[in-house]
Design an enzyme around this catalytic site. Structure first.
Site, PDB file in Angstrom:
ATOM      1  N   HIS A 157       0.814  -1.196   0.000  1.00  0.00           N
ATOM      2  CA  HIS A 157       0.000   0.000   0.000  1.00  0.00           C
ATOM      3  C   HIS A 157       0.860   1.263   0.000  1.00  0.00           C
ATOM      4  CE1 HIS A 157      -3.170   2.655   1.689  1.00  0.00           C
ATOM      5  NE2 HIS A 157      -3.885   1.925   0.897  1.00  0.00           N
ATOM      6  N   LYS A 159       3.340   4.292  -0.950  1.00  0.00           N
ATOM      7  CA  LYS A 159       3.479   5.153  -2.122  1.00  0.00           C
ATOM      8  C   LYS A 159       4.667   6.070  -1.884  1.00  0.00           C
ATOM      9  CE  LYS A 159      -1.201   5.139  -0.766  1.00  0.00           C
ATOM     10  NZ  LYS A 159      -1.570   3.937  -1.369  1.00  0.00           N
ATOM     11  N   ASP A 167      17.572   9.223  -7.842  1.00  0.00           N
ATOM     12  CA  ASP A 167      19.038   9.370  -7.775  1.00  0.00           C
ATOM     13  C   ASP A 167      19.584   9.084  -6.374  1.00  0.00           C
ATOM     14  OD1 ASP A 167      18.785  10.160 -10.354  1.00  0.00           O
ATOM     15  OD2 ASP A 167      19.327  12.261 -10.025  1.00  0.00           O
ATOM     16  N   HIS A 208      -8.119  11.871   1.194  1.00  0.00           N
ATOM     17  CA  HIS A 208      -7.340  10.631   1.301  1.00  0.00           C
ATOM     18  C   HIS A 208      -6.100  10.847   2.181  1.00  0.00           C
ATOM     19  CE1 HIS A 208      -5.087   7.282  -0.950  1.00  0.00           C
ATOM     20  NE2 HIS A 208      -6.185   6.719  -0.553  1.00  0.00           N
ATOM     21  N   LYS A 239      -3.312  11.154   5.151  1.00  0.00           N
ATOM     22  CA  LYS A 239      -2.903  10.198   6.180  1.00  0.00           C
ATOM     23  C   LYS A 239      -1.751  10.807   6.959  1.00  0.00           C
ATOM     24  CE  LYS A 239      -4.215   6.504   3.076  1.00  0.00           C
ATOM     25  NZ  LYS A 239      -5.522   7.087   2.929  1.00  0.00           N
ATOM     26  N   ASP A 271       2.194  19.055  18.887  1.00  0.00           N
ATOM     27  CA  ASP A 271       2.925  20.285  19.179  1.00  0.00           C
ATOM     28  C   ASP A 271       4.421  20.123  18.919  1.00  0.00           C
ATOM     29  OD1 ASP A 271       1.935  18.617  21.434  1.00  0.00           O
ATOM     30  OD2 ASP A 271       3.507  19.638  22.557  1.00  0.00           O
TER      31      ASP A 271
HETATM   32  C1  LIG Z   1      -8.011   3.059   2.590  1.00  0.00           C
HETATM   33  O1  LIG Z   1      -9.338   2.684   2.807  1.00  0.00           O
HETATM   34  C2  LIG Z   1     -10.200   2.831   1.711  1.00  0.00           C
HETATM   35  C3  LIG Z   1     -11.590   2.499   2.126  1.00  0.00           C
HETATM   36  O2  LIG Z   1     -11.659   1.309   2.854  1.00  0.00           O
HETATM   37  C4  LIG Z   1      -9.731   1.979   0.555  1.00  0.00           C
HETATM   38  O3  LIG Z   1     -10.576   2.177  -0.576  1.00  0.00           O
HETATM   39  C5  LIG Z   1      -8.344   2.384   0.204  1.00  0.00           C
HETATM   40  O4  LIG Z   1      -7.850   1.560  -0.817  1.00  0.00           O
HETATM   41  C6  LIG Z   1      -7.485   2.259   1.425  1.00  0.00           C
HETATM   42  N1  LIG Z   1      -6.177   2.620   1.080  1.00  0.00           N
HETATM   43  C7  LIG Z   1      -5.760   3.757   0.547  1.00  0.00           C
HETATM   44  C8  LIG Z   1      -5.398   3.798  -0.887  1.00  0.00           C
HETATM   45  O5  LIG Z   1      -5.638   4.732   1.220  1.00  0.00           O
END
Ligand SMILES: *[C@@H]1O[C@H](CO)[C@@H](O)[C@H](O)[C@H]1NC(C)=O
Ligand SMILES: *[C@@H]1O[C@H](CO)[C@@H](O)[C@H](O)[C@H]1NC(C)=O
Ligand SMILES: *[C@@H]1O[C@H](CO)[C@@H](O)[C@H](O)[C@H]1NC(C)=O
Ligand SMILES: *[C@@H]1O[C@H](CO)[C@@H](O)[C@H](O)[C@H]1NC(C)=O
Ligand SMILES: *[C@@H]1O[C@H](CO)[C@@H](O)[C@H](O)[C@H]1NC(C)=O
Length: 446
Positions: free
Chosen positions: A160, A162, A167, A374, A376, A381
């Site tokens: 998952h 990214k 370089d 999206h 994350k 502080d």
């Molecule tokens: C995060 O959760 C969502 C919904 O469950 C899902 O579609 C997604 O692929 C997950 N991962 C990402 C890419 O953030």
């Protein structure tokens, strides 16, 4: 430059023994100099964002775009590009759409294909059946080296992560997938660090781990020492970022992918929460004190407990900004309401939860899996934490993800932390966010 010249002289020296020992000393010095005196090459960190088309904030806080950052990284590339990715849908063809806003994704793919013919481009991607393969085929045919990682077979999870390493000097890490929608239709946040070979070589080790398991179909245990790292939550890399003294490290999940010295992502996240004294601001797409993809699903409250503990024991102000869209898991809402109810002025409990909705007109609504926040990340502080995982059990137990942790506790001018805080406050105070209400049902809210 002086060190390079001396190294060359040493190489040419007549006496073999002195040549070897001088070389060793110089190479060591060079590594130490570059890693610990980055004044020689100023390290620059930039927070980057994708703001979905049509969204306007009443705020002066804005960041350069992720699209610009990716184009810049490709134009800087001289010797290598390594990309860790979940899936690839950079063109309208991939998503069976006819959206003008796919042009940025299409340009990224075109430029990357051109680069693939010129220098080594490696792509590690999750091996998901049913995902479009056209972009990967184009890149492979253009000369890139594509390796699929079968996380399902290895850990029952997915790859998952990214990130980009260019370089072995510049990096990008963040929430955006290799998806045209991640550039114009989905709200994303990431960070680019330029001219930081120490951090880049460290991220490269995480990439090499994906590359290795992709080729061998099994997880080494223990990991060979070439995957070990010196930089972790206890001994972070100390360096000035944008001239601000900072300590930095990269965490990784799942635990079975962590070589010696690497802080597992969950530990890093919990330690950042635990270290906060005044506030903890969290912006994530999904937040669940459960697993989402195991059978049967499990209660998993590691993060939830730590947040409640911080609010109760240390009276830390906790804010969660969670995404609201038609695909939000319905069970998320009762758990968010539960957390939001830990709010009582008399007892100095200050937890608040808001839902963030990306607005969509009818045309935008028709774009599949778009118009969502999206993000994350977390900012306290003291620390900025920029990750690639949703916040539910699976992402820390068996899914591959990673995060960049920037600690500016002792700095008078904490640039990264304060920029990230401003981004959070912009979103929190905007009309796109609303408090979680008690009677509410997610189906009606999102
Ligand atoms: C995060 O959760 C969502 C919904 O469950 C899902 O579609 C997604 O692929 C997950 N991962 C990402 C890419 O953030
Ligand atoms: C990738 O490209 C090579 C040629 O460079 C070709 O032999 C191979 O079949 C291609 N693989 C895929 C999956 O398209
Ligand atoms: C890296 O540092 C060099 C030397 O200061 C500078 O010329 C270059 O623009 C920097 N690269 C980036 C991408 O900021
Ligand atoms: C941040 O750095 C300080 C020392 O400068 C340290 O005490 C603290 O534990 C660090 N915080 C995290 C979350 O690593
Ligand atoms: C911007 O301010 C106006 C006027 O107060 C308000 O109506 C609008 O909803 C605000 N927009 C956002 C995104 O906060």
């Amino acid at each position: 430059i002086v060190l390079k010249k001396m190294t060359l002289c040493a190489w040419k020296s007549k006496n073999k023994q002195s040549r070897v020992s001088l070389l060793i000393v110089l190479l060591y010095l060079e590594t130490v100099m570059v890693c610990h005196f980055p004044v020689l090459l100023p390290v620059r960190i930039v927070l980057v964002e994708s703001i979905p088309e049509g969204m306007e904030f009443n705020s002066s806080t804005s960041s350069p775009s992720i699209f610009q950052a990716w184009v810049r990284l490709m134009s800087e590339a001289r010797s290598s590009v390594d990309i860790a990715s979940f899936y690839w849908t950079l063109t309208n063809e991939d998503t069976s759409t006819h959206e003008p806003s796919a042009s940025q994704g299409e340009e990224v793919l075109k430029r990357l294909a051109e680069l693939s013919g010129k220098l080594p481009v490696r792509i590690a991607v999750d091996s998901q059946e049913g995902k479009p393969q056209a972009d990967l085929k184009l890149l492979n045919d253009s000369g890139a080296d594509v390796r699929t990682v079968n996380m399902r077979a290895l850990t029952t999870g997915v790859l998952h992560t990214k990130f980009w390493v260019v370089d072995k000097t510049h990096i990008y890490i963040g929430s955006a997938n290799m998806d045209w929608r991640s550039l114009t239709q989905v709200k994303e946040l990431g960070a680019v660090v330029y001219n930081c070979s120490c951090l880049a070589s460290d991220l490269e080790k995480i990439f090499e781990a994906y590359w290795l398991v992709g080729g061998s179909e099994s997880i080494p245990s223990p990991w060979p020492s070439s995957f070990s790292t010196l930089y972790n939550k206890d001994t972070p890399l100390q360096l000035p970022l944008n001239s601000t003294p900072s300590s930095v490290y990269l965490s990784s999940s799942p635990q079975s992918f962590c070589a010696a010295g690497r802080t597992p992502d969950l530990q890093s996240l919990l330690s950042v929460i635990d270290d906060a004294e005044e506030f903890i601001y969290i912006a994530v797409m999904n937040y669940l004190p459960t697993t989402e993809y195991t059978h049967p699903k499990r209660y998993w409250a590691d993060i939830d407990t730590q947040l409640r503990r911080s609010a109760y024991e240390r009276k830390v102000k906790v804010r969660l900004l969670i995404s609201c869209w038609p695909h939000s898991p319905p069970v998320m809402l009762p758990f968010l309401k539960s957390l939001a109810s830990v709010h009582d002025y008399r007892n100095k409990l200050d937890v608040q939860v808001r839902l963030f909705t990306v607005p969509a007109d009818p045309r935008q609504k028709a774009i599949p899996y778009a118009r969502v926040n999206h993000n994350k990340y977390m900012v306290t502080d003291k620390v900025a934490y920029i990750g690639t995982s949703n916040w539910s059990g699976d992402y820390f137990l068996n899914t591959a993800g990673s995060a960049l942790v920037v600690n500016q506790t002792d700095s008078p001018d904490p640039t990264v932390q304060s920029q990230l805080k401003a981004v959070f406050e912009r979103d929190w105070n905007s009309a796109y966010s609303a408090p979680v209400r008690h009677g509410a049902n997610l189906k009606h809210v999102c």
